[in-house]
Design an enzyme around this catalytic site. Structure first.
Site, mmCIF file in Angstrom:
data_model
loop_
_atom_site.group_PDB
_atom_site.id
_atom_site.type_symbol
_atom_site.label_atom_id
_atom_site.label_comp_id
_atom_site.label_asym_id
_atom_site.label_seq_id
_atom_site.Cartn_x
_atom_site.Cartn_y
_atom_site.Cartn_z
ATOM 1 N N HIS A 141 -2.192 -15.896 -23.671
ATOM 2 C CA HIS A 141 -1.492 -14.728 -23.122
ATOM 3 C C HIS A 141 -0.805 -13.901 -24.199
ATOM 4 C CE1 HIS A 141 1.948 -12.539 -21.433
ATOM 5 N NE2 HIS A 141 1.141 -12.324 -20.414
ATOM 6 N N ASP A 148 -5.953 -15.287 -19.465
ATOM 7 C CA ASP A 148 -5.847 -14.163 -20.396
ATOM 8 C C ASP A 148 -6.696 -14.461 -21.623
ATOM 9 O OD1 ASP A 148 -3.466 -12.847 -18.985
ATOM 10 O OD2 ASP A 148 -2.741 -14.882 -19.371
ATOM 11 N N GLU A 184 -8.599 -11.756 -17.686
ATOM 12 C CA GLU A 184 -7.763 -10.610 -18.055
ATOM 13 C C GLU A 184 -7.800 -10.424 -19.563
ATOM 14 O OE1 GLU A 184 -3.459 -10.495 -17.343
ATOM 15 O OE2 GLU A 184 -3.531 -8.713 -18.611
ATOM 16 N N HIS A 242 -2.342 -18.075 -11.427
ATOM 17 C CA HIS A 242 -1.965 -17.240 -12.569
ATOM 18 C C HIS A 242 -1.831 -18.081 -13.846
ATOM 19 C CE1 HIS A 242 1.361 -14.813 -14.668
ATOM 20 N NE2 HIS A 242 0.291 -14.048 -14.714
ATOM 21 N N ARG A 243 -2.737 -17.900 -14.781
ATOM 22 C CA ARG A 243 -2.830 -18.726 -16.005
ATOM 23 C C ARG A 243 -3.037 -20.195 -15.624
ATOM 24 N NH1 ARG A 243 2.543 -16.235 -19.130
ATOM 25 N NH2 ARG A 243 2.388 -14.165 -18.194
ATOM 26 N N LYS A 274 -6.757 -8.995 -23.032
ATOM 27 C CA LYS A 274 -5.567 -8.447 -23.684
ATOM 28 C C LYS A 274 -5.980 -7.841 -25.028
ATOM 29 C CE LYS A 274 -2.200 -10.467 -21.043
ATOM 30 N NZ LYS A 274 -1.393 -9.656 -20.098
ATOM 31 N N ASP A 276 1.879 -18.588 -9.705
ATOM 32 C CA ASP A 276 2.011 -19.698 -10.658
ATOM 33 C C ASP A 276 1.966 -21.045 -9.926
ATOM 34 O OD1 ASP A 276 2.559 -17.837 -12.706
ATOM 35 O OD2 ASP A 276 4.703 -17.855 -12.261
ATOM 36 N N GLU A 290 -6.816 -17.057 -12.790
ATOM 37 C CA GLU A 290 -6.584 -15.911 -13.666
ATOM 38 C C GLU A 290 -6.265 -16.473 -15.043
ATOM 39 O OE1 GLU A 290 -4.007 -12.861 -15.780
ATOM 40 O OE2 GLU A 290 -3.555 -14.920 -15.285
HETATM 41 O O1 G3P Z 1 -3.334 -10.540 -13.628
HETATM 42 C C1 G3P Z 1 -2.048 -10.161 -13.484
HETATM 43 C C2 G3P Z 1 -1.102 -10.656 -14.550
HETATM 44 O O2 G3P Z 1 -1.637 -11.751 -15.213
HETATM 45 C C3 G3P Z 1 -0.735 -9.595 -15.526
HETATM 46 O O3 G3P Z 1 0.368 -9.917 -16.280
HETATM 47 O O4 G3P Z 1 1.430 -10.564 -18.371
HETATM 48 O O5 G3P Z 1 0.910 -12.293 -16.681
HETATM 49 O O6 G3P Z 1 -0.916 -11.259 -17.977
HETATM 50 P P1 G3P Z 1 0.447 -11.066 -17.384
HETATM 51 MG MG MG Z 2 -2.626 -12.204 -17.093
#
Ligand code: G3P
Ligand code: MG
Length: 264
Positions: free
Chosen positions: A56, A43, A115, A14-15, A117, A240, A41
């Site tokens: 993000h 953003d 992802e 995640h990120r 945004k 994470d 993942e």
């Molecule tokens: O991909 C799921 C997650 O990343 C969504 O929430 O705010 O961390 O981008 P956020």
């Molecule tokens: Mg995300």
């Protein structure tokens, strides 16, 4: 190669490995790769001058200490920012990468969950979908990306423009709370359903799997959270801490043991 449909459950960083490196930087992606994650993942947002950058938040305050929203800054202004120092001085010099740089840097055996945004950006008709698709095509990443978003019109348009690109609907905890994965998939023609772990149920997983949808859940950082996700049959664990989750899955016997390195 299809990195989306490999061994399950996929470990999605995640990120990047954002628990131990500054999120959404090349350092975070490199660390996640070294820790055995299957997918990153990240953003993305669009700058004032229509470049797609990996970030993000709407503004740059938290990750750089600077001022302004991504859509009010040019790529050159963004390139001048330090996106690593806020996390630790040893990451000083890390930049906010462009999507192109990220796709170049992430090893080709890994998947990439892009992802998108769009929240807060009042500009409309930016061709953000088209620009994103062109970057994915230019970098020859169609087979290894999943484009996801809380902005469901965005992913519906991506699928319409380029059906070969896999898409995922992010289920909004309030707006989509009662919407079944299959309902969203029928409407948006998505390939995956991604949901906050707090809202994932066995019924949702069964409904998604009946429609052949990949189910992702975020953010799963502890052993207890992992055990719940695995027991629900989640296909993609968004974490994470890939450095914790990969070995934990191995210990649970549901991931292949680490291949022996020569001299190990
Ligand atoms: O991909 C799921 C997650 O990343 C969504 O929430 O705010 O961390 O981008 P956020
Ligand atoms: Mg995300």
């Amino acid at each position: 190669m299809n990195v989306i449909k490999q061994e399950y459950p996929l470990v999605v960083a995640h990120r990047g490995a954002s628990g131990i490196t500054p999120e959404n930087t090349l350092a975070a992606f490199k660390r996640a790769a070294a820790q055995g994650a299957d997918m990153i993942e990240l953003d993305v947002r669009m700058t004032k001058d229509f470049h797609v950058v990996v970030h993000h938040d709407q503004t740059i305050r938290r990750t750089t200490g600077g001022r302004g929203a991504i859509w009010d800054l040019t790529l050159q202004q963004i390139r001048n920012l330090d996106a690593g120092r806020w996390f630790h001085s040893r990451f000083s010099g890390q930049q906010i990468p462009t999507l192109r740089q990220a796709l170049e840097a992430i090893p080709s055996h890994m998947g990439v969950n892009i992802e998108v945004k769009t929240d807060g950006d009042s500009r409309k008709k930016l061709a953000f979908e088209e620009v994103t698709i062109l970057i994915i095509m230019e970098k020859r990443c169609v087979d290894r990306v999943l484009v996801s978003s809380f902005d469901h019109s965005f992913i519906a348009r991506v699928k319409k423009l380029f059906p070969e690109i896999r898409t995922g609907s992010l289920s909004h905890p309030i707006r989509d709370r009662r919407r079944k994965p299959s309902t969203l998939a029928r409407k948006l023609k998505t390939d995956a359903f991604i949901c906050d772990r707090a809202f994932l149920t066995a019924d949702f997983v069964a409904d998604a799997h009946a429609r052949n949808l990949l189910v992702g859940s975020y953010v799963i950082n502890t052993k207890a959270e992992l055990e719940t996700a695995v027991s629900l049959g989640v296909d993609a664990i968004v974490t994470d801490f890939p450095g914790r989750i990969v070995p934990a899955l191995r210990r649970m016997g549901i991931r292949n043991p680490k291949p022996k390195q020569s001299g190990e």
